[in-house]
Design an enzyme around this catalytic site. Structure first.
Site: not given
Length: 267
Positions: A53, A167, A171
């Site tokens: 991360d 978005y 996806k």
């Protein structure tokens, strides 16, 4: 076998004694939300976990919780993905599983609110992170004789999302990759699947919480998504995109096939 391993092994549709004991897993976006929950679930099922991360503090905290390792990683950078895989191999001798989960909200549309920097950031995390992560980890999985990749997509990858088309584009691309790479990687004994949750507990939904509450929409616990990832990893499917919706048992989405050729025209 721990209680968590027994639960994994006992899930319907899984083979008896299915376990992740001794497997090495990389989890990107592992400092919070879905990545954090899945890192915990993987460790409970016996896997050794490398948490990746940009949030070093949160990532190290999760790594300490699971007895694993942390590596800072910008998934939009191909070299950072390769360094992450090298790190996992140095620490644990190989890689068996990759959860390519890192993602961000888009924050702009394609009209007057279009922002090139936000667009590039979203594409870099949500799509490039999956492509670059897959490219980086494949040699390590092949070296182990095979393995599994799970990418975090979204219900936005299975349906139209007029309020956030960029978005949805990210996806939908991840869903297309999963459907295509599943059969493409089968010869290498590498399974590639995606999870497609609706509104799930993560930082991405923070700006939407008031709206969701007013509309009476439930937020999916991160643990439900994590459990679905484990179901995928202990199963044998590939090229599947598992939807996760409140009140429904997660399962692979059933895509319709495209129409075949029609009658010749002009003959």
């Amino acid at each position: 076998m721990t209680a968590a391993e027994s639960a994994v092994a006992a899930r319907p549709g899984q083979g008896e004694g299915a376990t992740l004991q001794g497997k090495v897993a990389i989890v990107t976006g592992g400092a919070s939300g879905l990545g954090r929950a899945t890192a915990l679930a993987l460790a409970e099922a016996g896997a050794r976990v490398v948490v990746a991360d940009l949030d070093a503090r949160g990532g190290r905290e999760v790594a300490d919780m699971v007895g694993g390792r942390f590596r800072a990683c910008d998934v939009s950078d191909p070299d950072a993905n390769r360094a992450l895989v090298d790190f996992a191999q140095e620490q644990y001798g190989g890689v068996d599983i990759a959860l390519l989960n890192a993602g961000v909200a888009t924050g702009c549309g394609v009209g007057e609110d279009f922002d090139l920097a936000r667009y590039r950031r979203a594409m870099g995390a949500n799509l490039d992170g999956v492509v670059f992560g897959t490219h980086a980890v494949l040699p390590a999985l092949r070296a182990r004789g095979g393995g599994a990749i799970v990418a975090t997509a979204s219900l936005a990858g299975l349906a139209a999302v007029p309020l956030d088309p960029l978005y949805a584009a990210n996806k939908h691309a991840v869903v297309g990759l999963a459907r295509s790479l599943g059969p493409a990687l089968a010869a290498d004994n590498v399974r590639f699947n995606a999870v497609c949750p609706g509104f799930a507990e993560s930082r991405i939904i923070d700006p939407l919480r008031d709206m969701l509450s007013k509309q009476g929409l439930s937020v999916i616990p991160a643990e439900v998504v994590a459990d679905t990832v484990l179901r995928i990893l202990t199963g044998d499917g590939t090229g599947e995109c598992w939807f996760i919706q409140p009140g429904r048992d997660p399962e692979p989405f059933r895509f319709r096939t495209v129409p075949g050729p029609g009658e010749p025209v002009g003959v």
